[in-house]
Every structure is written in structure tokens, then in C-alpha cells.
Scaffold this active site. Structure first.
Site, PDB file in Angstrom:
ATOM      1  N   HIS A  40      -6.474  -6.089  -3.833  1.00 59.10           N
ATOM      2  CA  HIS A  40      -7.291  -6.060  -2.787  1.00 59.10           C
ATOM      3  C   HIS A  40      -7.340  -7.508  -2.164  1.00 59.10           C
ATOM      4  O   HIS A  40      -7.954  -7.715  -1.005  1.00 59.10           O
ATOM      5  CB  HIS A  40      -8.847  -5.217  -2.946  1.00 59.10           C
ATOM      6  CG  HIS A  40      -8.602  -4.037  -2.957  1.00 59.10           C
ATOM      7  ND1 HIS A  40      -9.680  -3.120  -3.141  1.00 59.10           N
ATOM      8  CD2 HIS A  40      -7.620  -2.885  -2.358  1.00 59.10           C
ATOM      9  CE1 HIS A  40      -9.345  -2.039  -2.865  1.00 59.10           C
ATOM     10  NE2 HIS A  40      -8.172  -1.537  -2.543  1.00 59.10           N
ATOM     11  N   ARG A  43       0.828  -1.166   0.016  1.00 57.13           N
ATOM     12  CA  ARG A  43      -0.171   0.004   0.041  1.00 57.13           C
ATOM     13  C   ARG A  43       1.055   1.275  -0.019  1.00 57.13           C
ATOM     14  O   ARG A  43       0.451   2.267  -0.569  1.00 57.13           O
ATOM     15  CB  ARG A  43      -1.132   0.110   1.205  1.00 57.13           C
ATOM     16  CG  ARG A  43      -1.853   1.180   1.381  1.00 57.13           C
ATOM     17  CD  ARG A  43      -2.963   0.944   2.565  1.00 57.13           C
ATOM     18  NE  ARG A  43      -3.791   2.156   2.596  1.00 57.13           N
ATOM     19  CZ  ARG A  43      -3.388   2.840   3.838  1.00 57.13           C
ATOM     20  NH1 ARG A  43      -2.746   2.283   4.918  1.00 57.13           N
ATOM     21  NH2 ARG A  43      -4.275   4.167   3.948  1.00 57.13           N
ATOM     22  N   TRP A  67     -10.924  -8.220   2.371  1.00 60.82           N
ATOM     23  CA  TRP A  67     -11.542  -8.699   1.348  1.00 60.82           C
ATOM     24  C   TRP A  67     -11.850 -10.086   0.941  1.00 60.82           C
ATOM     25  O   TRP A  67     -12.473 -10.649   0.418  1.00 60.82           O
ATOM     26  CB  TRP A  67     -10.905  -8.017   0.039  1.00 60.82           C
ATOM     27  CG  TRP A  67     -11.200  -6.479  -0.122  1.00 60.82           C
ATOM     28  CD1 TRP A  67     -12.051  -5.790  -0.660  1.00 60.82           C
ATOM     29  CD2 TRP A  67     -10.206  -5.454   0.400  1.00 60.82           C
ATOM     30  NE1 TRP A  67     -11.735  -4.351  -0.703  1.00 60.82           N
ATOM     31  CE2 TRP A  67     -10.553  -4.209   0.115  1.00 60.82           C
ATOM     32  CE3 TRP A  67      -9.196  -5.642   1.334  1.00 60.82           C
ATOM     33  CZ2 TRP A  67      -9.859  -3.087   0.433  1.00 60.82           C
ATOM     34  CZ3 TRP A  67      -8.342  -4.305   1.651  1.00 60.82           C
ATOM     35  CH2 TRP A  67      -8.841  -2.967   1.361  1.00 60.82           C
ATOM     36  N   HIS A 126       0.695   4.085  -2.985  1.00 63.10           N
ATOM     37  CA  HIS A 126       0.156   5.272  -2.702  1.00 63.10           C
ATOM     38  C   HIS A 126       1.232   6.261  -3.113  1.00 63.10           C
ATOM     39  O   HIS A 126       0.866   7.467  -3.213  1.00 63.10           O
ATOM     40  CB  HIS A 126      -0.452   5.605  -1.261  1.00 63.10           C
ATOM     41  CG  HIS A 126      -1.512   4.854  -1.072  1.00 63.10           C
ATOM     42  ND1 HIS A 126      -2.691   5.268   0.031  1.00 63.10           N
ATOM     43  CD2 HIS A 126      -2.301   3.646  -1.571  1.00 63.10           C
ATOM     44  CE1 HIS A 126      -3.700   4.646  -0.127  1.00 63.10           C
ATOM     45  NE2 HIS A 126      -3.559   3.543  -0.997  1.00 63.10           N
TER      46      HIS A 126
END
Length: 315
Positions: A202, A70, A218, A74
Site C-alpha cells: 500500500h 494490483r 497512503w 488480485h
């Protein structure tokens, strides 16, 4: 070490002829032309040893894997192809207000975990460290090999990107959420297939209500990189969760969740065809994800600009 971690070790050793584990420097694998000073700095970093330090972090805490992915995502996903700003080049999430952007909540955990590595290898840029950590974490968790090369620079706070460049989970309507996904990813130069391929990450991690307001994983294997996310989207039954939080969807057990932006991938016919493809063919998804993630991490990096004179060679 997990079986996936052992496989990742083997993969990286194979791609650099075992030299990474033997302590050779990146000079053996990458050559930059037209910038001798920069090349000398790159050569001072033993990327095999860096990778080893990242591996220790993952061995100690397997949930750090999704967080490192992540962070890399990002840090890279702020790229704007029109203004040529943002992207992994710069590591501007070190500064406020970017570090405080809603989408980056909780990523201080990953940045702090990598800080000791940066201190051990001061000649390595934060932007190279963050992207390498994300790429290796994917392999460590059983995912595909990600092509990665050094060459990113670190920039000062004047290069901080504006809020709103990363995707939101919900824009308040079906049409709005679908369009928002395309706006965010098209701005970076991605197409519908690449949007869906990247969204498959995800399969990793979970949402925390204390950070995003959303809550839950998820999939049932949040530290394993697989196409389970796509299968869950298509094969499970998703209904709007009744709770005091933001709109999210849950399966009949209440254990798993999907965001409105996840559901958009099966609500839109052009997205859905790729969800169906990847749910059936994990090998195809691995291939497409690897290419898209490399592109994500390299967008906007001056050293890799095909129109420029600086050239590098992948590991």
C-alpha cells in the site's frame, strides 16, 4: 527511464546472465519435465522481450506500476488452499462476473494496457503475463527482486472464482476487520507476518472514490516501493475523516489516508510487531515481501506443485 527502472533492468539482466536482453528464450533458464508439449510452448516465448514491452508501458505512465501490481495481486489472491481453486493459474478475471467484482474495479485499465503485449507474444498465457508484469513493476519502482517463472495456464469461464475472496477495507468493527484479514489470508496459507509484509504494498498507488468509494494515497511517493507505508502508520496521527464517503482515516494535512484494514495492522498487537519491524528495517521487509509475493503468485499453480512431477527453475 527512472533510476529505479534502470536498476530493475540491470537486476533482470544479471539474473539471466544478460540473455534476456540479448533475445534468448526462456528455454535457457527453465526446464519442465514430463510435459514436452507444454515445454515447447514455453520455449517459444522470449521473456526478455516481454519484459521490455512491460517496461515501455511503465516508462510511458508511471502510475501504471501500482495498477499492474494490483492486477497481479488480485488475480492471485483468490486462492483457496482447501478447495485448491483460484489463484493466478487461469487468469479468470478475463471473464464476468469476476472482472466485475467490487475489488477488481478499475483493473480493466491494467488488463487493457497489457493486451498489446499479449498480441505480440500469443504463446504466453495471460496468467504468466499478468504475474510477470506485477513482479517486474515492483522492481521497476525500486522494490526487491521477485522470483518469477513461467508455467501458468489460462482457463475458461467455468473456473471463475466467487466474489468475496479478496480482502475488504472494512467489516464494520475493529474485531471484525482484524478477523476478516486473517480469514482471507489464512485461507491462502499465509501467516500474520506475511499478511503485514504483503500489506506494505500500500506504499504504492491510491484509492479512487469512483472505484472503491475511498479516496487518496497512503504515502507521498505512490510510485516508489519503500517502507514508507509502515512509517506513516506508526509516526503519523490518524483520525476518522468527516465526509460523506465510507469510513477512512486521514492525517492532519488531509492529504494521506488509511483504510480501516490498514489501521487494523497497528490495532492488533500481533500485526503491530511486524509493522514496527518493517518500519525500522526496510531491507528485512524487502526480503520478506519478496518471498510472500512469490508465494502469492505461485499458490495453486499446477506446474509448480511440489507434489507433482513438473519442475521449474527460477530465473
Amino acid at each position: 527511464m527512472s533510476a529505479a527502472g534502470a536498476a530493475a533492468r540491470s537486476s533482470w539482466a544479471t539474473r539471466v546472465g544478460g540473455a534476456a536482453l540479448a533475445g534468448a528464450t526462456i528455454a535457457s533458464f527453465v526446464a519442465y519435465q514430463s510435459n514436452t508439449v507444454f515445454a515447447e510452448v514455453v520455449e517459444q516465448v522470449d521473456y526478455g522481450k516481454v519484459r521490455g514491452e512491460i517496461e515501455k508501458i511503465l516508462d510511458d505512465n508511471d502510475m501504471m506500476g501500482p495498477t499492474l501490481v494490483r492486477l497481479a495481486w488480485h488475480a492471485s489472491g483468490t486462492y483457496d488452499k482447501e478447495s485448491k481453486t483460484g489463484g493466478s493459474d487461469g487468469a479468470t478475471m478475463r471473464y464476468r462476473p469476476e472482472s466485475d467484482h467490487e475489488a477488481n474495479k478499475g483493473l480493466n485499465v491494467a488488463r487493457n494496457a497489457l493486451e498489446p503485449v499479449k498480441k505480440k507474444f500469443p504463446n504466453m498465457t495471460y496468467s504468466d503475463l499478468w504475474t510477470l508484469a506485477g513482479a517486474f513493476a515492483i522492481e521497476y519502482m525500486g522494490g526487491p527482486s521477485i522470483k518469477w517463472r513461467p508455467g501458468r495456464s489460462d482457463k475458461d469461464e467455468t473456473y471463475v472464482t466467487p466474489d468475496g475472496r479478496l480482502p475488504d477495507a472494512d467489516k464494520g468493527s475493529l474485531k471484525g476487520t482484524i478477523q476478516h484479514l486473517r480469514d482471507i489470508f489464512y485461507r491462502q496459507g499465509f501467516n500474520d507476518q506475511e499478511i503485514v509484509a504483503l500489506s506494505g504494498a500500500h506504499a504504492l498507488g491510491r484509492c479512487y472514490s469512483s472505484r472503491s468509494g475511498y479516496d487518496g494515497p497512503w504515502t507521498r511517493a505512490p510510485t516508489t516501493f519503500s517502507n514508507e507505508y509502515f512509517r506513516e502508520l506508526l509516526e503519523n496521527v490518524w483520525t476518522l475523516k468527516r465526509w460523506d464517503g465510507p469510513d477512512q482515516f486521514e492525517d492532519p494535512t488531509g492529504d494521506l489516508m488509511m483504510l480501516p484494514s490498514d489501521m487494523a495492522l497497528i490495532w492488533d498487537k500481533d500485526f503491530r510487531k511486524w509493522v514496527e519491524t518493517y518500519a525500522k528495517d526496510e531491507e528485512r521487509w524487502f526480503k520478506d515481501f519478496s518471498a510472500a509475493f512469490t508465494k502469492l503468485e505461485e499458490n495453486g499453480v499446477a506446474a509448480f506443485d511440489k507434489s507433482g512431477k513438473k519442475k521449474g527453475r527460477f530465473w
